[in-house]
Design a protein around this motif. Structure first.
Motif, PDB file in Angstrom:
ATOM      1  N   VAL A 175       1.695  11.986  -0.212  1.00 13.98           N
ATOM      2  CA  VAL A 175       2.951  11.327   0.129  1.00 13.98           C
ATOM      3  C   VAL A 175       4.089  12.225  -0.317  1.00 13.98           C
ATOM      4  O   VAL A 175       3.937  13.026  -1.247  1.00 13.98           O
ATOM      5  CB  VAL A 175       3.083   9.935  -0.540  1.00 13.98           C
ATOM      6  CG1 VAL A 175       2.031   8.985  -0.027  1.00 13.98           C
ATOM      7  CG2 VAL A 175       3.007  10.033  -2.051  1.00 13.98           C
ATOM      8  N   THR A 176       5.207  12.104   0.360  1.00  8.72           N
ATOM      9  CA  THR A 176       6.394  12.854  -0.022  1.00  8.72           C
ATOM     10  C   THR A 176       7.413  11.874  -0.574  1.00  8.72           C
ATOM     11  O   THR A 176       7.716  10.858   0.054  1.00  8.72           O
ATOM     12  CB  THR A 176       6.987  13.600   1.191  1.00  8.72           C
ATOM     13  OG1 THR A 176       5.978  14.451   1.731  1.00  8.72           O
ATOM     14  CG2 THR A 176       8.187  14.435   0.783  1.00  8.72           C
ATOM     15  N   ILE A 177       7.912  12.175  -1.757  1.00 10.62           N
ATOM     16  CA  ILE A 177       8.949  11.367  -2.393  1.00 10.62           C
ATOM     17  C   ILE A 177      10.126  12.307  -2.609  1.00 10.62           C
ATOM     18  O   ILE A 177      10.050  13.222  -3.442  1.00 10.62           O
ATOM     19  CB  ILE A 177       8.453  10.768  -3.725  1.00 10.62           C
ATOM     20  CG1 ILE A 177       7.218   9.909  -3.481  1.00 10.62           C
ATOM     21  CG2 ILE A 177       9.563   9.972  -4.394  1.00 10.62           C
ATOM     22  CD1 ILE A 177       6.527   9.441  -4.737  1.00 10.62           C
ATOM     23  N   GLY A 178      11.162  12.106  -1.813  1.00  6.77           N
ATOM     24  CA  GLY A 178      12.270  13.068  -1.827  1.00  6.77           C
ATOM     25  C   GLY A 178      11.754  14.396  -1.312  1.00  6.77           C
ATOM     26  O   GLY A 178      11.231  14.472  -0.202  1.00  6.77           O
ATOM     27  N   ARG A 179      11.850  15.425  -2.133  1.00  9.44           N
ATOM     28  CA  ARG A 179      11.322  16.743  -1.751  1.00  9.44           C
ATOM     29  C   ARG A 179      10.011  17.048  -2.450  1.00  9.44           C
ATOM     30  O   ARG A 179       9.494  18.154  -2.339  1.00  9.44           O
ATOM     31  CB  ARG A 179      12.345  17.820  -2.099  1.00  9.44           C
ATOM     32  CG  ARG A 179      13.614  17.717  -1.265  1.00  9.44           C
ATOM     33  CD  ARG A 179      14.600  18.788  -1.621  1.00  9.44           C
ATOM     34  NE  ARG A 179      13.992  20.107  -1.461  1.00  9.44           N
ATOM     35  CZ  ARG A 179      14.498  21.214  -1.971  1.00  9.44           C
ATOM     36  NH1 ARG A 179      15.592  21.181  -2.678  1.00  9.44           N
ATOM     37  NH2 ARG A 179      13.889  22.368  -1.790  1.00  9.44           N
ATOM     38  N   CYS A 180       9.483  16.060  -3.173  1.00 10.20           N
ATOM     39  CA  CYS A 180       8.271  16.270  -3.969  1.00 10.20           C
ATOM     40  C   CYS A 180       7.035  15.751  -3.245  1.00 10.20           C
ATOM     41  O   CYS A 180       7.038  14.648  -2.704  1.00 10.20           O
ATOM     42  CB  CYS A 180       8.389  15.560  -5.312  1.00 10.20           C
ATOM     43  SG  CYS A 180       9.775  16.118  -6.290  1.00 10.20           S
ATOM     44  N   ARG A 181       5.990  16.542  -3.260  1.00  6.03           N
ATOM     45  CA  ARG A 181       4.706  16.165  -2.659  1.00  6.03           C
ATOM     46  C   ARG A 181       3.827  15.617  -3.769  1.00  6.03           C
ATOM     47  O   ARG A 181       3.698  16.215  -4.826  1.00  6.03           O
ATOM     48  CB  ARG A 181       4.071  17.405  -2.034  1.00  6.03           C
ATOM     49  CG  ARG A 181       2.729  17.190  -1.396  1.00  6.03           C
ATOM     50  CD  ARG A 181       2.795  16.428  -0.121  1.00  6.03           C
ATOM     51  NE  ARG A 181       3.538  17.143   0.897  1.00  6.03           N
ATOM     52  CZ  ARG A 181       3.643  16.710   2.146  1.00  6.03           C
ATOM     53  NH1 ARG A 181       3.052  15.595   2.513  1.00  6.03           N
ATOM     54  NH2 ARG A 181       4.340  17.377   3.015  1.00  6.03           N
ATOM     55  N   ARG A 182       3.242  14.437  -3.540  1.00  3.19           N
ATOM     56  CA  ARG A 182       2.359  13.812  -4.527  1.00  3.19           C
ATOM     57  C   ARG A 182       1.055  13.401  -3.860  1.00  3.19           C
ATOM     58  O   ARG A 182       1.037  12.975  -2.707  1.00  3.19           O
ATOM     59  CB  ARG A 182       3.000  12.576  -5.154  1.00  3.19           C
ATOM     60  CG  ARG A 182       4.256  12.863  -5.952  1.00  3.19           C
ATOM     61  CD  ARG A 182       3.928  13.600  -7.234  1.00  3.19           C
ATOM     62  NE  ARG A 182       5.111  13.837  -8.052  1.00  3.19           N
ATOM     63  CZ  ARG A 182       5.781  14.964  -8.096  1.00  3.19           C
ATOM     64  NH1 ARG A 182       5.409  15.982  -7.337  1.00  3.19           N
ATOM     65  NH2 ARG A 182       6.821  15.112  -8.875  1.00  3.19           N
ATOM     66  N   ILE A 183      -0.032  13.532  -4.604  1.00  3.61           N
ATOM     67  CA  ILE A 183      -1.369  13.190  -4.110  1.00  3.61           C
ATOM     68  C   ILE A 183      -1.871  12.005  -4.937  1.00  3.61           C
ATOM     69  O   ILE A 183      -1.950  12.099  -6.162  1.00  3.61           O
ATOM     70  CB  ILE A 183      -2.340  14.390  -4.251  1.00  3.61           C
ATOM     71  CG1 ILE A 183      -1.883  15.570  -3.375  1.00  3.61           C
ATOM     72  CG2 ILE A 183      -3.746  13.983  -3.848  1.00  3.61           C
ATOM     73  CD1 ILE A 183      -0.965  16.517  -4.047  1.00  3.61           C
ATOM     74  N   PRO A 184      -2.197  10.891  -4.271  1.00  2.00           N
ATOM     75  CA  PRO A 184      -2.736   9.754  -5.020  1.00  2.00           C
ATOM     76  C   PRO A 184      -4.066  10.134  -5.676  1.00  2.00           C
ATOM     77  O   PRO A 184      -4.898  10.812  -5.065  1.00  2.00           O
ATOM     78  CB  PRO A 184      -2.947   8.676  -3.950  1.00  2.00           C
ATOM     79  CG  PRO A 184      -2.055   9.074  -2.819  1.00  2.00           C
ATOM     80  CD  PRO A 184      -2.005  10.581  -2.855  1.00  2.00           C
TER      81      PRO A 184
END
Length: 60
Positions: free
Chosen positions: A35-44
């Motif tokens: 998922v992208t939150i703002g400009r940050c990529r995060r992996i559950p």
């Protein structure tokens, strides 16, 4: 690791012992959901667990 935890790309790199480019390749190929939150990529964390389980099944 909690299933609802969101991991950074760097954390996934460390856990899988892969380079940054390979992790982004897996994300682009939709093999590792993110998922992208703002400009940050995060992996559950649950997605990482599923990816690892799938790799283990494929290797067996």
């Amino acid at each position: 690791m909690h299933d609802d935890e969101l991991l950074t790309v760097a954390e996934v790199m460390a856990r899988l012992r892969l380079g940054r480019s390979k992790v982004y390749d897996l994300i682009r190929a939709r093999r590792l959901p993110s998922v992208t939150i703002g400009r940050c990529r995060r992996i559950p964390a649950s997605a990482l667990g599923s990816f690892i389980a799938g790799q283990m099944e494929r290797a067996a």
